[in-house]
Structure formats: C-alpha cells, structure tokens
Design a protein around this motif. Sequence first.
Motif, PDB file in Angstrom:
ATOM      1  N   SER A 118       0.777  -1.251  -0.092  1.00  0.00           N
ATOM      2  CA  SER A 118      -0.033  -0.145  -0.084  1.00  0.00           C
ATOM      3  C   SER A 118       0.836   1.177  -0.071  1.00  0.00           C
ATOM      4  CB  SER A 118      -0.979  -0.132   1.082  1.00  0.00           C
ATOM      5  OG  SER A 118      -1.913  -1.030   1.022  1.00  0.00           O
ATOM      6  N   GLN A 119       1.952   1.202   0.669  1.00  0.00           N
ATOM      7  CA  GLN A 119       2.962   2.235   0.811  1.00  0.00           C
ATOM      8  C   GLN A 119       3.537   2.525  -0.452  1.00  0.00           C
ATOM      9  OE1 GLN A 119       5.203   1.530   4.388  1.00  0.00           O
ATOM     10  NE2 GLN A 119       3.613   2.406   5.720  1.00  0.00           N
ATOM     11  N   GLN A 120       3.976   1.483  -1.045  1.00  0.00           N
ATOM     12  CA  GLN A 120       4.955   1.636  -2.189  1.00  0.00           C
ATOM     13  C   GLN A 120       4.174   1.646  -3.460  1.00  0.00           C
ATOM     14  OE1 GLN A 120       8.750   1.332  -2.111  1.00  0.00           O
ATOM     15  NE2 GLN A 120       8.539   1.370   0.098  1.00  0.00           N
ATOM     16  N   VAL A 121       2.942   1.010  -3.666  1.00  0.00           N
ATOM     17  CA  VAL A 121       2.179   1.030  -4.854  1.00  0.00           C
ATOM     18  C   VAL A 121       0.775   1.235  -4.254  1.00  0.00           C
ATOM     19  CG1 VAL A 121       1.561  -0.594  -6.846  1.00  0.00           C
ATOM     20  CG2 VAL A 121       3.690  -0.977  -5.390  1.00  0.00           C
ATOM     21  N   PRO A 122       0.442   2.555  -4.236  1.00  0.00           N
ATOM     22  CA  PRO A 122      -0.923   2.799  -3.937  1.00  0.00           C
ATOM     23  C   PRO A 122      -1.798   2.608  -4.901  1.00  0.00           C
ATOM     24  CG  PRO A 122       0.419   4.755  -4.102  1.00  0.00           C
ATOM     25  CD  PRO A 122       1.384   3.796  -4.372  1.00  0.00           C
ATOM     26  N   GLY A 123      -3.100   2.437  -4.447  1.00  0.00           N
ATOM     27  CA  GLY A 123      -4.200   2.102  -5.482  1.00  0.00           C
ATOM     28  C   GLY A 123      -4.447   0.655  -6.107  1.00  0.00           C
ATOM     29  N   CYS A 124      -3.912  -0.380  -5.286  1.00  0.00           N
ATOM     30  CA  CYS A 124      -4.315  -1.638  -5.521  1.00  0.00           C
ATOM     31  C   CYS A 124      -5.528  -1.924  -4.928  1.00  0.00           C
ATOM     32  CB  CYS A 124      -3.138  -2.547  -5.042  1.00  0.00           C
ATOM     33  SG  CYS A 124      -1.405  -2.302  -5.613  1.00  0.00           S
ATOM     34  N   LYS A 125      -6.070  -2.899  -5.601  1.00  0.00           N
ATOM     35  CA  LYS A 125      -7.509  -3.708  -4.842  1.00  0.00           C
ATOM     36  C   LYS A 125      -6.586  -4.857  -3.728  1.00  0.00           C
ATOM     37  CE  LYS A 125     -10.501  -3.761  -8.894  1.00  0.00           C
ATOM     38  NZ  LYS A 125     -11.310  -4.690  -9.669  1.00  0.00           N
ATOM     39  N   HIS A 126      -7.743  -4.896  -2.859  1.00  0.00           N
ATOM     40  CA  HIS A 126      -7.321  -5.832  -1.566  1.00  0.00           C
ATOM     41  C   HIS A 126      -8.553  -6.559  -1.530  1.00  0.00           C
ATOM     42  CE1 HIS A 126      -3.874  -3.821  -0.127  1.00  0.00           C
ATOM     43  NE2 HIS A 126      -4.280  -2.750  -0.853  1.00  0.00           N
ATOM     44  N   ARG A 134     -12.494 -17.611  -4.589  1.00  0.00           N
ATOM     45  CA  ARG A 134     -13.264 -16.929  -5.574  1.00  0.00           C
ATOM     46  C   ARG A 134     -14.004 -15.816  -4.982  1.00  0.00           C
ATOM     47  NH1 ARG A 134     -13.227 -22.169  -8.123  1.00  0.00           N
ATOM     48  NH2 ARG A 134     -14.951 -22.733  -6.964  1.00  0.00           N
ATOM     49  N   LEU A 135     -14.610 -16.047  -4.034  1.00  0.00           N
ATOM     50  CA  LEU A 135     -15.603 -15.048  -3.256  1.00  0.00           C
ATOM     51  C   LEU A 135     -14.555 -13.712  -2.728  1.00  0.00           C
ATOM     52  CD1 LEU A 135     -18.333 -14.375  -2.083  1.00  0.00           C
ATOM     53  CD2 LEU A 135     -17.766 -15.355  -0.185  1.00  0.00           C
ATOM     54  N   ALA A 136     -13.410 -14.070  -2.301  1.00  0.00           N
ATOM     55  CA  ALA A 136     -12.495 -13.198  -1.575  1.00  0.00           C
ATOM     56  C   ALA A 136     -12.190 -12.174  -2.787  1.00  0.00           C
ATOM     57  CB  ALA A 136     -11.571 -13.663  -0.904  1.00  0.00           C
ATOM     58  N   LEU A 137     -11.740 -12.942  -3.930  1.00  0.00           N
ATOM     59  CA  LEU A 137     -11.375 -12.100  -5.207  1.00  0.00           C
ATOM     60  C   LEU A 137     -12.550 -11.431  -5.840  1.00  0.00           C
ATOM     61  CD1 LEU A 137      -9.146 -14.682  -6.794  1.00  0.00           C
ATOM     62  CD2 LEU A 137      -8.139 -12.522  -5.658  1.00  0.00           C
ATOM     63  N   LYS A 138     -13.472 -11.880  -5.840  1.00  0.00           N
ATOM     64  CA  LYS A 138     -14.920 -11.140  -6.395  1.00  0.00           C
ATOM     65  C   LYS A 138     -15.304 -10.070  -5.620  1.00  0.00           C
ATOM     66  CE  LYS A 138     -19.530 -12.501  -5.659  1.00  0.00           C
ATOM     67  NZ  LYS A 138     -20.006 -11.308  -5.132  1.00  0.00           N
ATOM     68  N   ASP A 139     -14.990 -10.107  -3.977  1.00  0.00           N
ATOM     69  CA  ASP A 139     -15.161  -9.061  -3.258  1.00  0.00           C
ATOM     70  C   ASP A 139     -14.074  -7.947  -3.067  1.00  0.00           C
ATOM     71  OD1 ASP A 139     -17.694  -9.661  -2.937  1.00  0.00           O
ATOM     72  OD2 ASP A 139     -17.326 -11.129  -1.096  1.00  0.00           O
ATOM     73  N   ALA A 140     -13.006  -8.281  -3.870  1.00  0.00           N
ATOM     74  CA  ALA A 140     -11.912  -7.231  -3.806  1.00  0.00           C
ATOM     75  C   ALA A 140     -12.376  -5.708  -3.845  1.00  0.00           C
ATOM     76  CB  ALA A 140     -10.954  -7.851  -4.894  1.00  0.00           C
ATOM     77  N   GLN A 141     -11.656  -5.198  -2.802  1.00  0.00           N
ATOM     78  CA  GLN A 141     -11.799  -3.632  -2.862  1.00  0.00           C
ATOM     79  C   GLN A 141     -10.645  -2.719  -3.174  1.00  0.00           C
ATOM     80  OE1 GLN A 141     -14.397  -2.053  -0.426  1.00  0.00           O
ATOM     81  NE2 GLN A 141     -15.404  -3.935   0.653  1.00  0.00           N
TER      82      GLN A 141
END
Length: 186
Positions: free
Chosen positions: A69-77, A104-111
């Motif tokens: 998050s610090q080095q590459v901001p704006g990623c999905k989690h 699959r559910l975790a990836l579908k709900d990535a924020q």
Amino acid sequence: MKIKEIIVVEGKDDTVAVKNAVDADTIETSGSAIGKKVIEQIKLAKDRRGVIVLTDPDYPGERIRKIISQQVPGCKHAFLPKKEAISKKGNNLGVENATADAIRLALKDAQQESDEWREQISSDDLMAFGLIGGKNARKRRERLGDLLKIGFTNGKQLYKRLLMFKITKDEFSEAIRKVLKEEENE
C-alpha cells in the motif's frame, strides 16, 4: 473464472491454491521481506493490468499489505476470513488452506484502495459500538471485517481501513447492526 488483474500472494503454495480456484497470474512476495525487484513487478503489473493483493490473514500478511500500500498505492485488496484460511489441523493460517470457493469469493469482493481520506466514520463511532477496548471488541472487529470485506484489523488499523476503502457511515451502520444482532442471538 478468469481474473484480468495480477494477484499478489506470499508464496508458491498460495499460487497453487489461487490457480486451482481461478484462471489468473500471480506475483509471489516470497515472504514479508519484499525486495525492490518484487515491488517493481507489482508497480508494472498495476499499471498494465491492475493488482489484487491476497495475503494470509495474519501479522506477516498484514505487513506485506502495508508495504505494498505504501509503495504501490491504489491496488485492490482481497481478504480471506481467518475461518476460511485455517488448516484442517488448526495449526496453520494461510491462503493455501482456503477452498477454491472461498478464494473466488474473496477475489470477487476485492476492494479498491483509495488515497482520499475523507472522514465519514469517527473514532467515537468505534468506541460507541465496542469495537475498541471492550471485552467483545476483537470478536466484533473480526465479524465487521468479514461483513465489510476489509479483513480483520486491530483497533488502530480499523479506522484507517474503513477510510481507506471509503466505507460509508450507512455501510458501517448496517454491518454493525448485523454484528450486534448476531451477538444477541448467541
């Protein structure tokens, strides 16, 4: 299920679990000491295809998330609840232990992470609902993290994560109502 983003995981076993669940490419951090080369790969991946960070729901996994998050901001989690990532023997916590459906559910709900730090939920709200410092605070935070798909956090991190993922006051209120209702029914 094909995932266009590149998924960042901790190691080879996580890659195997992800590839058994979805058609995706991965980058492995090889532990929590992420080198410059891996950070550069993640930056390139984010710029070209997008990135979803899927780490173990434990301290080293959270440390990796923080570094990215610090080095590459704006990623999905994407977050796996602890109960979905525990080994059958109960002695290991990790993505490699999760079922294909849970992944699959975790990836579908990535924020999507956000740089915008507007205050919508106050730290007073966290105190008022017993998410900080109460006897059930840890359990409430864990369930709230599952409902909001933001993962488990300690008291300090919860506020930051709510803001980071732009959780609205309405979303927060609805989720905390569910948490409190579940407690009543126990």
